[in-house]
Design a protein around this motif. Structure first.
Motif, PDB file in Angstrom:
ATOM      1  N   VAL A 156      46.272  50.217  18.259  1.00 55.35           N
ATOM      2  CA  VAL A 156      46.758  50.818  19.498  1.00 55.35           C
ATOM      3  C   VAL A 156      45.594  50.950  20.469  1.00 55.35           C
ATOM      4  CG1 VAL A 156      47.755  52.904  20.535  1.00 55.35           C
ATOM      5  CG2 VAL A 156      48.648  52.053  18.352  1.00 55.35           C
ATOM      6  N   THR A 170      44.722  52.389  24.368  1.00 50.25           N
ATOM      7  CA  THR A 170      45.079  53.070  25.604  1.00 50.25           C
ATOM      8  C   THR A 170      44.080  52.624  26.659  1.00 50.25           C
ATOM      9  OG1 THR A 170      46.086  54.970  24.516  1.00 50.25           O
ATOM     10  CG2 THR A 170      45.260  55.306  26.753  1.00 50.25           C
ATOM     11  N   SER A 229      50.141  59.482  25.573  1.00 47.40           N
ATOM     12  CA  SER A 229      50.918  58.251  25.379  1.00 47.40           C
ATOM     13  C   SER A 229      50.462  57.487  24.145  1.00 47.40           C
ATOM     14  CB  SER A 229      50.824  57.369  26.625  1.00 47.40           C
ATOM     15  OG  SER A 229      51.460  58.013  27.712  1.00 47.40           O
ATOM     16  N   MET A 255      52.763  56.768  20.874  1.00 45.26           N
ATOM     17  CA  MET A 255      52.940  55.418  20.336  1.00 45.26           C
ATOM     18  C   MET A 255      52.654  55.415  18.832  1.00 45.26           C
ATOM     19  SD  MET A 255      51.220  52.073  22.114  1.00 45.26           S
ATOM     20  CE  MET A 255      52.414  51.700  23.397  1.00 45.26           C
ATOM     21  N   TYR A 291      42.442  52.342  16.665  1.00 44.03           N
ATOM     22  CA  TYR A 291      42.883  53.052  17.862  1.00 44.03           C
ATOM     23  C   TYR A 291      41.678  53.217  18.767  1.00 44.03           C
ATOM     24  CZ  TYR A 291      43.975  57.191  20.731  1.00 44.03           C
ATOM     25  OH  TYR A 291      44.122  58.084  21.760  1.00 44.03           O
ATOM     26  N   LEU A 304      49.280  47.066  20.195  1.00 43.29           N
ATOM     27  CA  LEU A 304      50.108  47.739  21.187  1.00 43.29           C
ATOM     28  C   LEU A 304      49.198  48.408  22.205  1.00 43.29           C
ATOM     29  CD1 LEU A 304      51.707  47.724  18.352  1.00 43.29           C
ATOM     30  CD2 LEU A 304      53.223  49.301  19.523  1.00 43.29           C
ATOM     31  N   ASN A 350      48.884  50.517  25.918  1.00 42.01           N
ATOM     32  CA  ASN A 350      49.567  51.297  26.947  1.00 42.01           C
ATOM     33  C   ASN A 350      48.591  51.570  28.079  1.00 42.01           C
ATOM     34  OD1 ASN A 350      48.833  54.461  26.878  1.00 42.01           O
ATOM     35  ND2 ASN A 350      48.713  53.643  24.809  1.00 42.01           N
ATOM     36  N   THR A 395      52.550  48.020  27.534  1.00 39.74           N
ATOM     37  CA  THR A 395      53.504  48.898  28.209  1.00 39.74           C
ATOM     38  C   THR A 395      52.787  49.762  29.249  1.00 39.74           C
ATOM     39  OG1 THR A 395      53.266  50.836  26.771  1.00 39.74           O
ATOM     40  CG2 THR A 395      54.756  49.097  26.012  1.00 39.74           C
ATOM     41  N   ARG A 427      54.361  58.611  29.260  1.00 42.23           N
ATOM     42  CA  ARG A 427      55.066  58.942  28.015  1.00 42.23           C
ATOM     43  C   ARG A 427      56.508  58.422  28.040  1.00 42.23           C
ATOM     44  NH1 ARG A 427      53.639  62.667  24.250  1.00 42.23           N
ATOM     45  NH2 ARG A 427      55.725  63.525  24.187  1.00 42.23           N
ATOM     46  N   VAL A 469      56.440  54.685  27.338  1.00 44.89           N
ATOM     47  CA  VAL A 469      56.109  54.428  25.932  1.00 44.89           C
ATOM     48  C   VAL A 469      57.317  54.737  25.046  1.00 44.89           C
ATOM     49  CG1 VAL A 469      54.712  55.233  23.976  1.00 44.89           C
ATOM     50  CG2 VAL A 469      53.616  54.686  26.166  1.00 44.89           C
ATOM     51  N   LYS A 470      57.956  55.870  25.289  1.00 46.23           N
ATOM     52  CA  LYS A 470      59.125  56.259  24.496  1.00 46.23           C
ATOM     53  C   LYS A 470      60.230  55.207  24.624  1.00 46.23           C
ATOM     54  CE  LYS A 470      62.279  60.218  23.909  1.00 46.23           C
ATOM     55  NZ  LYS A 470      63.558  59.547  23.816  1.00 46.23           N
ATOM     56  N   MET A 493      59.125  51.854  22.905  1.00 48.00           N
ATOM     57  CA  MET A 493      59.073  51.970  21.449  1.00 48.00           C
ATOM     58  C   MET A 493      60.473  52.060  20.853  1.00 48.00           C
ATOM     59  SD  MET A 493      55.902  51.708  20.659  1.00 48.00           S
ATOM     60  CE  MET A 493      55.831  52.236  18.948  1.00 48.00           C
TER      61      MET A 493
END
Length: 170
Positions: A17, A19, A31, A35, A49, A76, A78, A139, A143, A146-147, A150
């Motif tokens: 992940v 960010t 966010s 995720m 991460y 992933l 964001n 993405t 938030r 992301v929601k 996902m």
């Protein structure tokens, strides 16, 4: 036929992940945390991460490094998908794609329009593709985005996408 494909989907995917933000820290990255919570709740593993700045070279090097890690099957991202001057995630990741998956961005914008932010969804440049035989999803950093991504798109197809990318490599 789709159900037949899905029965061979991976049930647990090893994920990284990222960010992309000039201001967030691991303490304030809601966010990225969201995720990871979604991934872990579905039985996927977080292997890496990172929070990185909105800098094209840094984004590219981070994505390439994670996609080169044999312990990662999906990346992933964001953040950085808008149209402001500092939003360069798309410019960074698209040149790395060996295959682009345009349906992800198209469906994300449609769902975002219908279920979340209305016409402002046209300003999102969410995208997906394949980098070094790894699925990459990018993405927006909110938030809500992301929601939505996902729940409606990424989690239902993550294992299936990894299986499709890797099935001819075995």
């Amino acid at each position: 036929m789709l159900e037949n494909h899905r029965q061979h989907a991976k049930h647990s995917v090893k994920c990284a992940v990222i960010t992309v933000s000039d201001t967030r820290t691991k303490e304030t990255d809601k966010s990225g945390k969201l995720m990871m919570e979604f991934l872990e709740k579905e039985g996927h593993e977080i292997r890496q991460y990172e929070i990185i700045p909105d800098e094209k070279i840094i984004i590219q090097e981070t994505v390439k490094g994670m996609a080169a890690n044999s312990d990662v099957e999906a990346v992933l991202i964001n953040g950085g998908t808008g149209i402001s001057y500092r939003d360069v995630t798309i410019e960074a990741v698209q040149p790395l794609f060996s295959k682009e998956i345009p349906g992800f961005g198209e469906l994300f914008r449609m769902l975002s329009y219908q279920l979340d932010i209305g016409s402002a969804s046209m300003l999102s440049r969410a995208t997906s593709g394949v980098v070094n035989n790894r699925i990459v999803f990018s993405t927006p950093g909110s938030r809500g985005a992301v929601k939505l991504a996902m729940e409606k798109l990424i989690l239902p197809e993550l294992g299936h996408a990894v299986r499709e990318i890797t099935k001819d490599l075995e």
